[in-house]
Scaffold this active site. Structure first.
Site, PDB file in Angstrom:
ATOM      1  CD  GLU A 161       2.790  13.960  18.529  1.00  0.00           C
ATOM      2  OE1 GLU A 161       1.901  13.993  17.698  1.00  0.00           O
ATOM      3  OE2 GLU A 161       3.154  14.912  19.053  1.00  0.00           O
ATOM      4  CG  ASN A 213      18.008  16.451  17.327  1.00  0.00           C
ATOM      5  OD1 ASN A 213      17.808  15.216  17.500  1.00  0.00           O
ATOM      6  ND2 ASN A 213      18.997  17.210  17.898  1.00  0.00           N
ATOM      7  CG  MET A 263       6.572  11.894  15.607  1.00  0.00           C
ATOM      8  SD  MET A 263       5.272  13.035  15.264  1.00  0.00           S
ATOM      9  CE  MET A 263       5.798  14.122  14.140  1.00  0.00           C
ATOM     10  CD  GLU A 264       2.138   8.196  12.081  1.00  0.00           C
ATOM     11  OE1 GLU A 264       2.751   9.035  12.223  1.00  0.00           O
ATOM     12  OE2 GLU A 264       1.084   7.709  12.560  1.00  0.00           O
ATOM     13  CG  ASN A 265       6.917   9.341   7.201  1.00  0.00           C
ATOM     14  OD1 ASN A 265       6.844   8.330   6.649  1.00  0.00           O
ATOM     15  ND2 ASN A 265       5.788  10.269   6.991  1.00  0.00           N
ATOM     16  N   GLY A 266       9.483   8.919  11.129  1.00  0.00           N
ATOM     17  CA  GLY A 266      10.912   8.940  11.664  1.00  0.00           C
ATOM     18  C   GLY A 266      11.548  10.392  11.867  1.00  0.00           C
ATOM     19  CB  SER A 267      14.738  11.591  12.531  1.00  0.00           C
ATOM     20  OG  SER A 267      15.551  10.783  11.742  1.00  0.00           O
ATOM     21  CG  ASP A 286      21.268  19.061  19.479  1.00  0.00           C
ATOM     22  OD1 ASP A 286      21.683  19.738  18.168  1.00  0.00           O
ATOM     23  OD2 ASP A 286      21.405  18.076  19.557  1.00  0.00           O
TER      24      ASP A 286
HETATM   25  P1  AMP Z   1      16.020  10.303  20.484  1.00  0.00           P
HETATM   26  O1  AMP Z   1      16.610   9.450  21.527  1.00  0.00           O
HETATM   27  O2  AMP Z   1      14.811  11.000  20.810  1.00  0.00           O
HETATM   28  O3  AMP Z   1      17.160  10.769  19.509  1.00  0.00           O
HETATM   29  O4  AMP Z   1      15.410   8.914  19.548  1.00  0.00           O
HETATM   30  C1  AMP Z   1      16.154   8.151  18.667  1.00  0.00           C
HETATM   31  C2  AMP Z   1      15.470   7.623  17.267  1.00  0.00           C
HETATM   32  O5  AMP Z   1      14.215   7.081  17.564  1.00  0.00           O
HETATM   33  C3  AMP Z   1      15.180   8.815  16.484  1.00  0.00           C
HETATM   34  O6  AMP Z   1      15.955   9.298  15.544  1.00  0.00           O
HETATM   35  C4  AMP Z   1      13.793   8.141  15.858  1.00  0.00           C
HETATM   36  O7  AMP Z   1      14.306   7.656  14.916  1.00  0.00           O
HETATM   37  C5  AMP Z   1      13.208   7.462  16.930  1.00  0.00           C
HETATM   38  N1  AMP Z   1      12.283   8.262  17.468  1.00  0.00           N
HETATM   39  C6  AMP Z   1      12.146   8.894  18.815  1.00  0.00           C
HETATM   40  N2  AMP Z   1      11.034   9.312  19.106  1.00  0.00           N
HETATM   41  C7  AMP Z   1      10.221   8.925  18.236  1.00  0.00           C
HETATM   42  C8  AMP Z   1       8.793   9.210  18.002  1.00  0.00           C
HETATM   43  N3  AMP Z   1       8.141  10.113  18.781  1.00  0.00           N
HETATM   44  N4  AMP Z   1       8.191   8.670  16.729  1.00  0.00           N
HETATM   45  C9  AMP Z   1       8.962   7.936  16.031  1.00  0.00           C
HETATM   46  N5  AMP Z   1      10.191   7.754  16.195  1.00  0.00           N
HETATM   47  C10 AMP Z   1      10.849   8.233  17.194  1.00  0.00           C
END
Ligand code: AMP
Length: 905
Positions: A631, A682, A633-637, A677
């Site tokens: 899904e 995250n 997530m519009e606002n990111g981390s 983690d």
């Molecule tokens: P990750 O490899 O899961 O650490 O993803 C790297 C970056 O991608 C994250 O820090 C987020 O900024 C973005 N990201 C990952 N999954 C999503 C998601 N489901 N919705 C929005 N942004 C995401």
């Protein structure tokens, strides 16, 4: 001769002897003829070579010395010419050919002129004349038979220039030669009327002294000046240096008969040819400068004439309305018939309907449209601030540049929606193996007094066929007799009276609020580690749905993951609504192990089903690149999100986020999954501020996390987030996740501050060991800091369980006055300050979006007016990609539109 070609008009002033007064009439007493002017020049008729009689003036007093014989013309009008040519034909006797003439015999004569405005002078003094030249015979003795004599005819041309008076007199002075003057021709030169580059240049008399005469041309019929046409008339009667030109007027072409034929047109004055009428237009007459649109088709004022005539678009299609309590999102597809134009916009009309006979009235100004109500360029709008439990009818109109010109009704579609208001469940507590206690909050703005709640529940897989209804007047209910490990859907219905009829129980006056709520009674289900599978691909097949790559549309890159890019896009599965998704792809050139590790995240995530755990939509493994779809997530981390919104949330909002994370973690710990983690980086945040736990890859703690550091025992650990026992002897448990959760709490309340600031990892380990704990962040309610400290108990069994954390947070949320608001921090000030702004920069600063000042100015948004109709796609183009920022900017733009330059922050 070439020169004579330029003599286009000439005036012959043949010296007709009849009109030439050799001697003016002696009757003028004032100017008697001078005695020297005796009757020496004689008018004599002779025969020319063709035996035609011709008159000559002759003088031949060669035998006598001291001759001074004058012959003068009448006044010759200058006729505008500044330079006049005089061609004389004469014979001159060679003195040697005359026997016995004395040495005084001459072989030349002089030619003079006298300029005068007076055409009737009978006497001109010798000294008044200006000498033109002394004329000598060069062609001596050309054979001309003159009676019995053979004479030589000479032709000489002289010119006089810079004439300025009305005319002039010519005079010939003989000083003792034997001359016969046969003709005198006086002429001037003109540049002839000519047409060049569609400009007509008139007959032009040449200038004096070889000067060029500049002449302005006049455009010929049906043409107009493109650039002022000019030419120079040279002294010898030729046109030189054409400049500028005329071009055919609209409706005309420089071709055959010059007019555009029916069916064609020419819109502007150019040298192009007429062209065929564009589609849906025609011209019935000649010389059309534009083609008239067919019935039902139009041309907007700014449309070029060469553009096809167009018509209004058809209605929007496939409207989808999503009601979220008092907020409605309307989406639709563009009209099938665009009318031939690309400038489609949409406008909405909102009407609120009530009563049995469905009376509708305009919604008024209380309702807000994001990004705007009129002139929308995207096929989506969010309508907020609607009344709860009301019926609304929205008309979505598609418009284009010619909609206003069309009398026919517009392409419009109507959408009816009913708003709601939900109760929100704040507590879910398992009492025994087969029961659960639910507690909830009533709606914020009930339409009256709440009478009672109904809780309807049924097993998720059994649909609605087998449901149970329980009623209560309180906000708490215990549901018994449930099956462990089963997912239930429950529906809360609150019934309330409209205020006016309270307390009468009139059924027709009841309003209902609904909340659909899914809960799962934890049963025996535990997390299965993908490594327990012999074939890791089987784990993927068991827990993740295979998605056809063609149902995914990748839109943009949003981040970088360990294995490749993370993109956002859309997923449309058969029979389902299109949803926004995040797409992680495995970069090319991966090893088998990398592929397994990459997909392990999907096989872990796929086992979870909780609103606070990032949801796996599926995987693409049958084609490359291999992808994991989750899904969006519009606002990111969360860490980045909080840093961007420093100080912008209420404590209740922050606690709400923490509650979500704790709830997700409780779910994971119930499934015996240890995250290892847990950190704000995250956690992902969606547009409703719902926080979800993410990052489940097997390799993540070891490889992925930049915060992870090698420990003395060889593993890589994110020291600042990790409990002492996990650092010391890799004892990772749900209790160590609770420690990390305490750190996340601290990160959230301090808006993304780095735990232990710039302390080194070693110093952090040492300080923790010595009993040091992070202090309360600014504005942090004591209860929250106490909860953090509980999470950081040295003995892991002393730390609260996630379930207890959720309960504690729920208590805070339910009684904010007691726990939080009693020590209301300054950030809780409920009044919204207003700023008056006058520039784009001030405005952005005021709404705390100052980081985009440069983006706005370099995209050309320099005045406040220019931002009033900005759209999401324009924001994206300027790199304002965070949904929260876009929303903030757009909603502030909306208040700029309605309230002028007072901005609420
Ligand atoms: P990750 O490899 O899961 O650490 O993803 C790297 C970056 O991608 C994250 O820090 C987020 O900024 C973005 N990201 C990952 N999954 C999503 C998601 N489901 N919705 C929005 N942004 C995401």
């Amino acid at each position: 001769s070439p020169q004579m070609r330029f003599i286009l008009s000439w005036l012959i002033m043949f010296l007709s002897l009849k009109y030439t007064h050799i001697f003016p009439p002696p009757c003028n007493p004032l100017t008697p003829p001078p005695p020297s002017l005796s009757l020496q020049w004689e008018e004599i008729s002779v025969m020319d070579e063709r035996n035609t009689p011709m008159r000559t003036y002759q003088v031949c007093n060669v035998m006598e010395a001291s001759q001074n014989n004058w012959l003068r013309t009448r006044h010759i009008a200058r006729d505008g010419a500044q330079r006049v040519y005089i061609e004389i034909k004469f014979t001159l006797r060679d003195c040697n050919s005359l026997p016995g003439v004395p040495g005084t015999c001459k072989e030349t004569f002089n030619m003079f002129y006298y300029e005068s405005n007076n055409a009737n002078l009978w006497f001109i003094k010798e000294s008044q004349y200006i000498k033109i030249d002394t004329i000598a015979a060069d062609e001596s003795f050309t054979q001309v038979d003159v009676g019995d004599r053979v004479m030589k005819l000479n032709t000489e041309v002289r010119d006089i220039s810079n004439l300025s008076k009305k005319g002039f007199y010519l005079a010939f002075q003989d000083l003792g030669a034997c001359i016969a003057l046969v003709s005198v021709r006086v002429f001037y030169k003109k540049c002839p009327l000519t047409v060049l580059n569609l400009a007509q240049f008139p007959d032009t008399v040449t200038g004096g002294d070889s000067a060029l005469v500049e002449v302005r041309g006049l455009c010929v019929n049906a043409s107009e000046e493109f650039e002022a046409p000019r030419m120079y008339c040279s002294a010898d009667g030729g046109w030189l240096v054409p400049i500028g030109r005329c071009v055919c007027k609209p409706g005309y072409e420089e071709h055959k008969d010059f007019s555009c034929r029916p069916g064609s047109y020419k819109a502007s004055a150019t040298d192009a040819y007429c062209t065929k009428c564009p589609p849906h237009s025609s011209s019935h007459l000649e010389r059309a400068s534009e083609c008239v649109c067919e019935n039902g088709f139009h041309r907007a004022e700014t449309d070029p004439r060469s553009m096809a005539c167009t018509r209004p678009p058809s209605a929007p299609e496939n409207t989808i309305s999503t009601v979220n309590e008092t907020c409605v999102t309307l989406e639709w597809s563009p009209p099938r018939d665009t009318g031939g134009r690309g400038d489609i916009t949409y406008s909405l009309r909102c009407r609120k309907c009530s009563g049995d006979d469905i009376k509708c009235a305009p919604c008024g100004s209380g309702v807000h449209f994001v990004p705007r109500q009129f002139g929308l360029s995207v096929a989506m709008v969010m309508v907020t601030d609607l009344q709860p439990h009301s019926n609304y009818s929205f008309t979505i109109e598609s418009l284009n540049g010619v909609s206003d010109l069309s009398p026919t009704p517009r392409g419009a579609v109507m959408v009816n929606v009913t708003t709601s208001q939900t109760v929100s469940v704040v507590l879910k507590e398992r009492r025994s193996k087969d029961s659960i206690t639910l507690a909830w909050q009533g709606p914020d703005r009930p339409n009256g007094a709440i009478v009672e709640y109904e809780v309807i529940y049924y097993e998720k897989n059994q649909r609605e066929q087998n449901y149970t209804v329980l009623k209560t007047r309180s906000n708490v209910m215990t549901v018994d007799g449930l099956k462990p490990g089963t997912t239930y859907v429950s529906l809360f219905v609150s019934s309330s009276h409209p205020v006016s009829t309270y307390p009468l129980l009139a059924p027709q006056g009841l309003f209902f609020s609904y909340l659909c709520f899914v809960f799962k009674l934890p049963g025996s289900k535990t997390y299965i580690h993908p490594h327990t599978y012999e074939d890791p691909n089987q784990a993927v097949r068991d827990f993740a749905k295979e998605i056809d790559a063609s149902s995914i549309r990748i839109e943009r890159v949003i981040g970088a993951g360990e294995f490749g890019e993370v993109c956002s896009g859309r997923l449309r599965l058969q029979g389902k609504r299109e949803i926004y998704v995040a797409i992680k792809s495995l970069k090319a050139g991966y090893s088998d192990k990398q592929r397994r590790d990459f997909l392990s995240e999907a096989s872990i995530m796929g086992q979870f089903d909780h609103p606070n755990i990032i949801r796996l939509e599926g995987v693409v493994t049958r084609c490359k690149p291999v992808m994991i779809i989750t899904e969006f997530m519009e606002n990111g981390s969360l860490d980045t999100f909080l840093k961007k919104h420093d100080g912008q949330f209420t404590v209740i909002q922050l606690v709400g986020m923490l509650r979500g994370i704790a709830s997700g973690m409780k779910y994971l710990s119930d499934m015996s999954y240890v995250h290892r983690d847990l950190a704000a980086r995250n956690i992902l945040v969606n547009s409703n501020l719902v926080c979800k736990v993410s990052d489940f890859g097997l390799s993540r703690v070891l490889e992925d996390d930049p915060e992870a550091a090698y420990t003395t025992r060889g593993g890589k650990i994110p020291i600042r987030w990790t409990s002492p026992e996990a650092i010391a002897y890799r004892k990772f448990t749900s209790a160590s996740d609770v420690w990390s959760y305490g750190i996340v709490m601290w990160e959230v309340v301090s808006y993304g501050e780095r735990p232990y600031w710039e302390m080194s990892n070693q110093d952090v380990i040492k300080a923790i060991d010595e009993g040091y704990r992070l202090p309360a962040p600014m504005d942090c309610p004591v209860v929250l800091h106490q909860l953090m400290l509980d999470c950081w108990e040295k003995g892991r069994s002393e730390r609260p369980k996630f379930g207890q954390i959720v309960t504690t947070l729920d208590k805070l949320i339910r009684n904010p006055n007691v726990y939080i608001l009693s020590c209301l921090p300054s950030r809780e000030d409920p009044t919204t300050p207003e700023f008056s702004v006058s520039t784009v920069e001030e405005w952005l600063e005021a709404i705390k979006m100052g980081q985009y000042k440069e983006n706005f100015s370099s995209a050309g948004y320099v005045t406040l007016d220019s931002v009033l109709y900005i759209t999401i796609s324009e924001l994206v183009k300027m790199d304002v990609t965070l949904a929260g920022h876009q929303k903030k900017i757009l909603s502030s733009v909306q208040s700029l539109q309605t309230q002028g330059t007072h901005v609420q922050v």
